[in-house]
Design an enzyme around this catalytic site. Sequence first.
Site, mmCIF file in Angstrom:
data_model
loop_
_atom_site.group_PDB
_atom_site.id
_atom_site.type_symbol
_atom_site.label_atom_id
_atom_site.label_comp_id
_atom_site.label_asym_id
_atom_site.label_seq_id
_atom_site.Cartn_x
_atom_site.Cartn_y
_atom_site.Cartn_z
ATOM 1 N N PRO A 251 28.813 -35.855 16.508
ATOM 2 C CA PRO A 251 27.781 -35.815 15.466
ATOM 3 C C PRO A 251 26.394 -36.169 16.002
ATOM 4 C CG PRO A 251 29.719 -37.038 14.732
ATOM 5 C CD PRO A 251 29.868 -36.821 16.201
ATOM 6 N N GLU A 252 25.477 -35.215 15.933
ATOM 7 C CA GLU A 252 24.077 -35.461 16.258
ATOM 8 C C GLU A 252 23.259 -34.941 15.080
ATOM 9 O OE1 GLU A 252 22.861 -34.741 20.275
ATOM 10 O OE2 GLU A 252 24.876 -35.016 21.074
ATOM 11 N N LYS B 63 20.656 -39.488 12.120
ATOM 12 C CA LYS B 63 22.112 -39.423 12.141
ATOM 13 C C LYS B 63 22.734 -40.122 10.930
ATOM 14 C CE LYS B 63 22.277 -39.481 17.204
ATOM 15 N NZ LYS B 63 22.884 -40.154 18.366
ATOM 16 N N ASN C 11 24.006 -37.709 22.655
ATOM 17 C CA ASN C 11 24.274 -37.611 24.086
ATOM 18 C C ASN C 11 24.257 -36.178 24.606
ATOM 19 O OD1 ASN C 11 24.694 -39.384 26.268
ATOM 20 N ND2 ASN C 11 26.827 -38.727 26.410
ATOM 21 N N ARG D 189 27.412 -44.103 28.326
ATOM 22 C CA ARG D 189 27.815 -42.783 27.837
ATOM 23 C C ARG D 189 27.828 -41.789 28.998
ATOM 24 N NH1 ARG D 189 27.846 -42.445 22.338
ATOM 25 N NH2 ARG D 189 26.766 -44.081 21.177
#
Length: 280
Positions: free
Chosen positions: A2-3, A51, A165, A250
């Site tokens: 999810p972005e 977000k 990311n 990440r």
Amino acid sequence: MPEGDTVWQAARRLHEALAGSVLTRSDLRVPRYATADLTGRTVLDVTPRGKHLLTRIEGGLTLHSHLRMDGSWKVYGSGQRWRGGPAHQIRAILGTEDRTAVGYRLPVLDLLRTADEPRVVGHLGPDLLGPDWDPGLALSNLLADPGRPLGEALLDQRNLAGIGNVYKSELCFLLGATPWLPVGALLPDRAATLPALARKLLEANRERPVRSTTGLRGQDLFVYGRAPRPCLRCRTPVREADQGDGSRERPTYWCPGCQWGPAPAPRARWSRRIRPATGP
């Protein structure tokens, strides 16, 4: 993952399913709100903010949720089988006469007064897909700490809201800079294009079921998830390393042939000689 584009899509699905309808079912499965009852209230709108998702409900209430890595909202029709995950992963249920929205694995769920929304989203920078988008402010925020690695600065939602990311790695590739390059070391012309480029990528993908940054059929992303396959541009093997975002490490991807700047040494499992990067 999810972005900003994924959250925008989720907000649209929820808005189309719930907005303007009266809630006939309300079940918030977190201890703090276990006794809260929203039935009989009309859903006014569902708005994305970076977000974050803001479901505004009659009576001055907002249900705030954040998907983080694994959360999702699914919408089901009357009588349709729920397939978003096992029942113990359900954190929220909002139902109308003919639609039911089910929130799975939601790590953040708050019920607050709509007037208090700044408490949960007021820290965010300009929203890449929102009406408050301000490229000048976004760039100013990014450059406020010139020694900070570019990748970390892009993930900081206080600078600009919506990048995760995947977009971090893809933006750095398109800028020709490694995610570890100090943001203040970006060439001025590339820094100036960064906000517009970020917005262009998210806008291009907010209507797409599959995210793409390349424009190439069958090759959706330039570097993210591609290590150690060859770069789509220069054929140098793509590298992977961890980079922090202020909370945890990440996986981060870059091409040492196309991107200039500092980077971690290649992992031991890669035996091929890597061509060093040159400046832009």
